[in-house]
Design a protein around this motif. Structure first.
Motif, PDB file in Angstrom:
ATOM      1  N   SER A 297     -28.808-100.791   0.007  1.00 16.93           N
ATOM      2  CA  SER A 297     -30.055 -99.908   0.665  1.00 16.93           C
ATOM      3  C   SER A 297     -31.099-100.589   1.026  1.00 16.93           C
ATOM      4  O   SER A 297     -31.483-101.514   0.336  1.00 16.93           O
TER       5      SER A 297
ATOM      6  N   THR B 232     -28.273 -98.065   4.789  1.00 14.59           N
ATOM      7  CA  THR B 232     -27.432 -97.932   3.538  1.00 14.59           C
ATOM      8  C   THR B 232     -26.217 -98.330   3.643  1.00 14.59           C
ATOM      9  O   THR B 232     -25.282 -97.923   4.802  1.00 14.59           O
TER      10      THR B 232
ATOM     11  N   SER C 137     -25.463 -93.458   8.095  1.00 11.11           N
ATOM     12  CA  SER C 137     -26.571 -93.330   8.615  1.00 11.11           C
ATOM     13  C   SER C 137     -27.024 -93.790   9.614  1.00 11.11           C
ATOM     14  O   SER C 137     -28.370 -94.043   9.987  1.00 11.11           O
TER      15      SER C 137
ATOM     16  N   LEU D  74     -26.572 -93.133  -7.329  1.00 11.93           N
ATOM     17  CA  LEU D  74     -25.822 -92.353  -6.493  1.00 11.93           C
ATOM     18  C   LEU D  74     -24.934 -91.455  -7.603  1.00 11.93           C
ATOM     19  O   LEU D  74     -25.055 -91.430  -8.522  1.00 11.93           O
ATOM     20  N   LYS D  75     -24.735 -90.162  -6.675  1.00  6.54           N
ATOM     21  CA  LYS D  75     -24.122 -89.080  -7.663  1.00  6.54           C
ATOM     22  C   LYS D  75     -22.456 -89.112  -6.896  1.00  6.54           C
ATOM     23  O   LYS D  75     -22.280 -89.427  -5.918  1.00  6.54           O
TER      24      LYS D  75
ATOM     25  N   THR E 288     -21.358 -86.360  -5.591  1.00  7.40           N
ATOM     26  CA  THR E 288     -21.408 -85.687  -4.447  1.00  7.40           C
ATOM     27  C   THR E 288     -21.588 -86.635  -3.215  1.00  7.40           C
ATOM     28  O   THR E 288     -21.594 -86.394  -2.227  1.00  7.40           O
ATOM     29  N   ASP E 289     -22.380 -87.796  -3.587  1.00  5.08           N
ATOM     30  CA  ASP E 289     -22.966 -88.777  -2.360  1.00  5.08           C
ATOM     31  C   ASP E 289     -21.731 -89.223  -1.840  1.00  5.08           C
ATOM     32  O   ASP E 289     -21.664 -90.065  -0.868  1.00  5.08           O
TER      33      ASP E 289
ATOM     34  N   ASP F 100     -25.819 -89.512   6.878  1.00  3.63           N
ATOM     35  CA  ASP F 100     -26.623 -89.566   5.649  1.00  3.63           C
ATOM     36  C   ASP F 100     -25.700 -90.492   4.775  1.00  3.63           C
ATOM     37  O   ASP F 100     -24.468 -90.128   4.608  1.00  3.63           O
ATOM     38  N   THR F 101     -26.410 -91.061   3.654  1.00  2.04           N
ATOM     39  CA  THR F 101     -25.603 -91.664   2.515  1.00  2.04           C
ATOM     40  C   THR F 101     -25.850 -91.052   1.185  1.00  2.04           C
ATOM     41  O   THR F 101     -25.073 -90.918   0.441  1.00  2.04           O
ATOM     42  N   ILE F 102     -27.307 -90.604   1.027  1.00  2.42           N
ATOM     43  CA  ILE F 102     -27.545 -89.938  -0.092  1.00  2.42           C
ATOM     44  C   ILE F 102     -28.402 -88.781   0.286  1.00  2.42           C
ATOM     45  O   ILE F 102     -29.056 -88.922   1.115  1.00  2.42           O
ATOM     46  N   SER F 103     -28.285 -88.028  -0.597  1.00  2.83           N
ATOM     47  CA  SER F 103     -29.300 -86.747  -0.390  1.00  2.83           C
ATOM     48  C   SER F 103     -30.767 -87.056  -0.235  1.00  2.83           C
ATOM     49  O   SER F 103     -31.241 -87.870  -0.891  1.00  2.83           O
TER      50      SER F 103
ATOM     51  N   THR G 141     -32.054 -88.883   2.204  1.00  5.14           N
ATOM     52  CA  THR G 141     -32.277 -90.157   2.452  1.00  5.14           C
ATOM     53  C   THR G 141     -33.481 -90.451   3.414  1.00  5.14           C
ATOM     54  O   THR G 141     -33.924 -89.774   4.290  1.00  5.14           O
TER      55      THR G 141
END
Length: 611
Positions: free
Chosen positions: A111, A127, A141, A542-543, A545-546, A553-556, A558
Motif C-alpha cells: 500500500s 493498495t 480501489s 489486514l483482517k 474481513t478485508d 476499497d481494500t481495507i476498511s 482506506t
C-alpha cells in the motif's frame, strides 16, 4: 583449517537431513545493517533498519528492499516500511511505501503509492494484493496501467503474471491519443496490447464512435473486431452488422451479416450482408442481397442490386447499382442491368435493358433517365433514348402501343401526365366509345406524337406530320398484326412489393461468424482455505474481513494515512541509536547470508537493471 570447516558443514547437513534442509529453503532470509529487539512492543520479532543500505529480504525467487522492517522469523512473516521495492525474477518489479509478506502462503500486500511494472506495462494503485502461489495480483480501489500506446484505468483489476493478462471488472477507461475506450469488463494482454471486452463498450474518437457488447481491439495496431450489437458512427453515416471489422490506420471498416448503413444527412439506408466503408473516400460498398432505401416525404424508393456503391460527400451522394437492378416505389417500379443516381441533381440513369412500370404503363428503351425535383422530392420528368417503346395494357384486351426513336415524359403529382415521342413514331391503339365498346384498332405512322393521360389512362393522342393511319375493325386485324415491331411486354418481371425485389435471388446462406466466447468464470482471488494455512499472518495489518470480495476499497476506511503508515522508527530515533546492532550474536539473529549489492529503492530514484 578450511578442511575442518568443510567437514563440519557436511556434518551439519547430514545431521539436519534433507527434510530439514527443505524447510530451511522455505524460510525468509534477510540482511540488515541494524537489528533491534523490542519484546514489549514487538514480541518475537526483529526490528530491522537501514543505516546506509536498505534492509534486504529474499524468499523463493522474490527479493524485497525497505528502509525499515519487522521480521517474525518463527512465523516466516515480515512487514516492510519506507521506499519498499519488491522484485520477482527479471519480469516483475513493485515499489510502495508499505508491504507485508507471508512466507508460508507466499501472499503479499502493498500500500501507499504502489507501482508495479513488467517489460510492457506498469501499474499504479493505492493498495495491491499479490498471491505468488497463483501468480496473480489484485486491486479494487482504482488503478492505472500504462502501456506503450495507451493508459488504462479501472476501479477493480486483476493481473495474471503467467498469461501477462489484466482483467478489469469495473469502470474501465483506456485513453489513447487517438481515442478513448470505456467498458465494464475488459481483458488486456500486456505482451500484445490486445483487449477483449465483454459488455457495453464505447470507443470514441474525433472521426468515429464505436459501440459493441463483445469484441476485440488491438490497442497498438489500432484494429478491432466486434460481434454483438455492434455499430460504428461516423460524422454522417452509421454502420451496423452482426460482425464488424475496423482499421483506424486506413479509416476502413467492413461488416458481415444483417448490415445496415444509415446516411443520417440524406435520410437513406442501405442493407445487405457484406459491406465495406472507406471513410477517407466517403464511400460504401455493399453486396449480398443489397438494397438502398431513400426516404421521401410521402414515399420511399427501394433499389436492389447484386452490388451497390455509394460515393461522394453528403451534399453530393452518388448511388451506383450493378447486375440485375430492381427498383420499387408505391406507384412505380423498374429493372435494368445497372443504375446511377445523383442525389444532388435528382437524376436517375437506368442502363442496360431498362424498363419502367408506372401504373398500367410500361416504358422501355436503350437508356432511361428519370428526373426528381430535389425540393419537393416528387417525380418531374423522364427521357428514353433510342428504341423508345410505351405499352399500356388495354382495359379489356390487347395492348396499346407507342414507339419512336426517343420519348419524353412529364409527371404531375408523381403520376405520368404527358408523353411525347419523336422520330419515326408508330402507334397501335384500341379505340373505344364512352360505354367502352371497341370501335376499332388504329395503326398510325407519323413524325411525332403527344399523348395525354389522366389517372394513368390515355385521354388524347395528337399526331404531327401524319404519314399514314388506318382504323381496322377488330375482325379485320389478325392477332399477329396487333403488335408493333420490337413489342416486348415484361409485366411478369414487375416487382409489386419490396419482397418481390428479391424474388429471383439465389438463396443466401449466412456466413458463420467466428464469435468471441465469454471468459470462464473466475474463482475468487482470495482462497479462504489455502493448503499452507490462512493467507494472513495474525500480525498483519489486514483482517480476514478485508479479504472478502467487495466492489471497492481494500481495507476498511482506506485513506491516505492508512495506505501509507508511519515508519517504525523516526529519523531522530534512528540517529540516536548506536551504529552496531543491539542484538548480540547468539540472541537468535539469523546469519547474514546475502551479498551486499545496490539496494537503492526506485521509490527514491532510478536503479540499475538486474543482471
Amino acid at each position: 583449517m578450511k578442511y575442518v570447516q568443510i567437514l563440519c558443514l557436511f556434518a551439519v547437513l547430514f545431521t539436519l537431513g534433507p527434510n530439514s534442509y527443505a524447510q530451511e529453503g522455505k524460510k525468509i532470509r534477510y540482511e540488515s545493517e541494524r537489528t533491534l529487539k523490542n519484546e514489549e512492543k514487538y514480541p518475537g520479532a526483529f526490528i530491522l533498519s537501514k543505516v546506509n543500505e536498505q534492509v534486504h529480504f529474499i524468499h523463493q525467487g522474490i527479493e524485497v528492499w525497505a528502509d525499515q522492517a519487522i521480521h517474525y522469523a518463527e512465523e516466516n512473516f515480515f512487514k516492510a516500511y519506507g521506499n519498499v521495492r519488491m522484485e520477482q525474477g527479471d519480469t516483475i518489479t513493485m515499489t510502495s511505501q508499505y508491504a507485508e509478506y507471508n512466507g508460508n502462503t507466499r501472499f503479499a500486500f502493498a500500500s501507499g503509492n504502489v507501482f508495479m511494472r513488467n517489460p510492457q506495462t506498469s501499474l499504479e494503485t493505492d493498495t495491491l494484493f499479490f498471491d505468488r502461489e497463483k501468480q496473480q495480483a489484485y486491486y479494487r480501489s482504482g488503478g492505472t496501467i500504462r502501456d506503450t500506446a495507451s493508459v488504462l484505468k479501472s476501479r477493480i483489476g486483476r493481473y495474471y503474471l503467467e498469461d501477462e493478462k489484466y482483467t478489469f471488472a469495473s469502470e474501465v477507461v483506456i485513453t489513447n491519443p487517438d481515442y478513448v475506450l470505456t467498458s465494464n469488463h475488459l481483458d488486456f494482454y500486456s505482451e500484445t496490447g490486445g483487449a477483449y471486452f465483454y459488455g457495453p463498450t464505447t470507443i470514441k474518437s474525433d472521426q468515429s464512435t464505436i459501440y459493441a457488447e463483445r469484441g476485440y481491439y488491438d490497442t497498438r495496431g489500432d484494429t478491432g473486431y466486434f460481434v454483438k450489437n455492434s455499430r460504428i458512427d461516423y460524422e454522417n453515416r452509421i454502420l451496423e452488422g452482426d460482425s464488424l471489422y475496423f482499421n483506424r490506420n486506413t479509416n476502413f471498416a467492413s461488416a458481415t451479416n444483417n448490415i445496415k448503413v444509415t446516411d443520417t444527412i440524406n435520410e437513406s439506408v442501405i442493407r445487405g450482408h457484406y459491406a465495406e466503408v472507406f471513410r477517407e473516400k466517403d464511400s460504401v460498398f455493399i453486396t449480398k442481397r443489397a438494397v438502398a432505401v431513400s426516404a421521401q416525404e410521402q414515399d420511399s424508393i427501394y433499389i436492389h442490386a447484386d452490388t451497390l456503391m455509394v460515393t461522394g460527400k453528403a451534399e453530393d451522394r452518388v448511388i451506383r447499382g450493378f447486375y440485375d437492378v430492381r427498383m420499387f416505389k408505391s406507384n412505380m417500379s423498374g429493372k435494368s442491368d445497372s443504375i446511377h443516381v445523383r442525389e444532388r441533381t435528382g437524376l436517375t440513369q437506368m442502363l442496360g435493358q431498362p424498363v419502367i412500370w408506372s401504373e398500367n404503363n410500361q416504358l422501355t428503351g436503350d437508356t432511361i433517365h428519370l428526373l426528381t425535383n430535389v425540393e419537393t422530392e416528387e417525380m418531374d420528368s423522364l427521357k428514353v433514348f433510342d428504341n423508345a417503346f410505351m405499352i399500356q395494357k388495354d382495359s379489356i384486351s390487347g395492348y396499346n402501343q407507342l414507339k419512336g426513336l426517343q420519348m419524353y415524359g412529364k409527371f404531375n403529382d408523381n403520376s405520368l401526365e404527358q408523353v411525347d415521342l419523336v422520330k419515326n413514331t408508330e402507334t397501335l391503339y384500341y379505340m373505344r366509345d364512352d360505354p367502352g365498346e371497341l370501335i376499332g384498332i388504329n395503326k398510325t405512322l407519323s413524325s411525332s406524337i403527344s399523348v395525354f393521360l389522366e389517372e394513368q389512362q390515355v385521354t388524347d393522342v395528337f399526331y404531327y406530320n401524319q404519314i399514314d393511319g388506318i382504323l381496322y375493325p377488330e375482325s379485320e386485324l389478325p392477332e399477329r398484326d396487333r403488335t408493333l415491331k420490337g413489342f416486348n411486354w415484361r409485366g411478369e418481371e414487375r416487382p409489386l412489393s419490396v419482397e418481390d425485389l428479391f424474388a429471383d435471388d439465389p438463396h443466401y446462406e449466412a456466413v458463420k461468424i467466428e464469435g468471441i466466447p465469454l471468459p470462464e468464470e473466475e474463482e475468487n482471488f482470495f482462497d479462504n482455505e489455502p493448503e499452507n494455512g490462512p493467507l494472513l499472518n495474525e500480525k498483519s495489518r489486514l483482517k480476514e474481513t478485508d479479504l472478502q470480495e467487495r466492489p471497492s476499497d481494500t481495507i476498511s476506511g482506506t485513506n491516505k494515512k492508512a495506505a501509507q503508515p508511519e515508519p517504525l522508527l523516526r529519523q531522530e530515533e534512528i540517529d540516536s541509536l548506536p551504529v552496531q546492532d543491539t542484538v548480540q550474536p547468539g540472541s537468535g539473529q539469523m546469519p547474514r547470508m546475502i551479498k551486499k549489492q545496490d539496494t537503492i529503492s526506485p521509490a527514491a530514484g532510478k536503479f540499475p537493471k538486474k543482471e
